[in-house]
Design a protein around this motif. Structure first.
Motif, mmCIF file in Angstrom:
data_model
loop_
_atom_site.group_PDB
_atom_site.id
_atom_site.type_symbol
_atom_site.label_atom_id
_atom_site.label_comp_id
_atom_site.label_asym_id
_atom_site.label_seq_id
_atom_site.Cartn_x
_atom_site.Cartn_y
_atom_site.Cartn_z
ATOM 1 N N PRO A 101 -23.599 53.906 96.087
ATOM 2 C CA PRO A 101 -24.668 54.736 95.522
ATOM 3 C C PRO A 101 -24.542 56.185 95.975
ATOM 4 O O PRO A 101 -24.181 56.457 97.120
ATOM 5 N N LEU A 102 -24.803 57.102 95.053
ATOM 6 C CA LEU A 102 -24.702 58.518 95.367
ATOM 7 C C LEU A 102 -25.799 58.952 96.334
ATOM 8 O O LEU A 102 -25.592 59.820 97.173
ATOM 9 N N TYR A 103 -26.972 58.306 96.229
ATOM 10 C CA TYR A 103 -28.114 58.646 97.076
ATOM 11 C C TYR A 103 -28.729 57.364 97.638
ATOM 12 O O TYR A 103 -28.485 56.260 97.125
ATOM 13 N N PRO A 104 -29.577 57.480 98.671
ATOM 14 C CA PRO A 104 -30.309 56.312 99.170
ATOM 15 C C PRO A 104 -31.192 55.723 98.070
ATOM 16 O O PRO A 104 -31.490 56.396 97.065
ATOM 17 N N PRO A 105 -31.644 54.474 98.239
ATOM 18 C CA PRO A 105 -32.423 53.798 97.183
ATOM 19 C C PRO A 105 -33.690 54.533 96.752
ATOM 20 O O PRO A 105 -34.130 54.387 95.612
ATOM 21 N N ASP A 106 -34.296 55.305 97.662
ATOM 22 C CA ASP A 106 -35.542 55.981 97.315
ATOM 23 C C ASP A 106 -35.313 57.385 96.753
ATOM 24 O O ASP A 106 -36.258 58.156 96.564
ATOM 25 N N ILE A 107 -34.061 57.729 96.484
ATOM 26 C CA ILE A 107 -33.719 59.035 95.931
ATOM 27 C C ILE A 107 -33.042 58.851 94.572
ATOM 28 O O ILE A 107 -32.231 57.953 94.393
ATOM 29 N N TYR A 108 -33.409 59.688 93.611
ATOM 30 C CA TYR A 108 -32.729 59.660 92.320
ATOM 31 C C TYR A 108 -32.319 61.087 91.955
ATOM 32 O O TYR A 108 -32.604 62.038 92.676
ATOM 33 N N GLU A 109 -31.633 61.238 90.853
ATOM 34 C CA GLU A 109 -31.086 62.533 90.468
ATOM 35 C C GLU A 109 -31.801 63.080 89.231
ATOM 36 O O GLU A 109 -31.900 62.410 88.217
ATOM 37 N N GLN A 110 -32.323 64.290 89.356
ATOM 38 C CA GLN A 110 -32.908 64.985 88.215
ATOM 39 C C GLN A 110 -31.822 65.841 87.555
ATOM 40 O O GLN A 110 -31.004 66.445 88.240
ATOM 41 N N VAL A 111 -31.848 65.866 86.228
ATOM 42 C CA VAL A 111 -30.770 66.520 85.477
ATOM 43 C C VAL A 111 -31.353 67.570 84.537
ATOM 44 O O VAL A 111 -32.394 67.357 83.905
ATOM 45 N N VAL A 112 -30.673 68.708 84.462
ATOM 46 C CA VAL A 112 -31.011 69.775 83.513
ATOM 47 C C VAL A 112 -29.750 70.103 82.721
ATOM 48 O O VAL A 112 -28.679 70.285 83.294
ATOM 49 N N GLU A 113 -29.882 70.145 81.409
ATOM 50 C CA GLU A 113 -28.766 70.532 80.540
ATOM 51 C C GLU A 113 -29.067 71.908 79.944
ATOM 52 O O GLU A 113 -30.140 72.129 79.382
ATOM 53 N N LEU A 114 -28.103 72.826 80.085
ATOM 54 C CA LEU A 114 -28.190 74.143 79.450
ATOM 55 C C LEU A 114 -27.062 74.237 78.436
ATOM 56 O O LEU A 114 -25.899 74.014 78.773
#
Length: 228
Positions: A101-114
């Motif tokens: 996993p890229l992050y611990p279980p309690d962390i997720y990734e927010q994404v912005v597309e430009l």
């Protein structure tokens, strides 16, 4: 570094070093470029492999770094597993079947597309920008609201926060204005804790007298999950 080698993988051209292709001697590519496996050439003399040319970029990057790095929105893991099986790169097969996993279980990734879309006249000299559009797409509504509130000097441009987007449209020939806004937007996004994950450019022709060029940037930042 050894001499460069050019490969045609499903119509996509790649150039790399012989040492990169031989990084894993027990793989199919290792055997192929050791002379233990038959090779095919295209009409220009490049090595030809009849496989998925788009996914080969991830295969090649793994050979270069021995690390698996995929975009946050990557959805073709099953297809990439099949490519890894075909090339018989055991460390990559292991990564794809047992990803960390890229992050611990309690962390997720927010994404912005430009994205930046420019329509260019084919026949004017110098080339004229007919119309340009900048679009921000994200589910981080606070970021969209911040952009709407902080970029009011571009009020004459269309702004729409529906469908998780803010769009700015310019034209005709507002190329420099688009660049100025893009620089400010990227700076604003990165000051909110986002970093650039990847960039890509796409060229296409829609009409006889126009070319369309699209630039895309993906930004990501970690965020903590909130319990319902």
């Amino acid at each position: 570094m050894s001499s460069p080698v050019t490969l045609n993988v499903g119509g996509h051209m790649y150039t790399t070093s012989l040492s990169t292709l031989q990084r894993y001697p027990d793989s199919m590519l290792g055997a192929m470029f050791r002379g233990d496996f038959p090779t095919t050439r295209d009409s220009k003399g490049n090595y030809f492999i009849d496989r998925d040319g788009t996914l080969f970029r991830y295969i090649l990057n793994f050979l270069r770094t021995s690390e698996l790095t995929l975009p946050a929105d990557f959805t073709e893991t099953d297809l990439l597993r099949k490519e890894a099986d075909f090339y018989q790169i055991e460390p990559l097969i292991h990564c794809l079947h047992d990803p960390k996993p890229l992050y611990p279980p309690d962390i997720y990734e927010q994404v912005v597309e430009l994205s930046s879309t420019r329509k260019l006249s084919k026949y004017s000299n110098p080339v004229a920008v007919i119309i340009t559009q900048l679009t921000i797409t994200t589910k981080v509504h606070g970021l969209l609201e911040g952009i709407s509130n902080n970029f009011t000097k571009w009020s004459k441009h269309m702004m729409d926060t529906r469908d998780c987007q803010v769009s700015f449209t310019f034209g005709p020939c507002d190329y420099h204005q688009e660049i100025s806004l893009r620089v400010h937007l990227m700076d604003y996004i990165m000051k909110q804790g986002f970093s650039i994950r990847n960039t890509r450019v796409h060229h296409m022709s829609e009409r006889a007298n126009e070319n369309t060029v699209e630039h895309h940037w993906t930004f990501c930042r970690p965020a903590r999950k909130v319990e319902d």
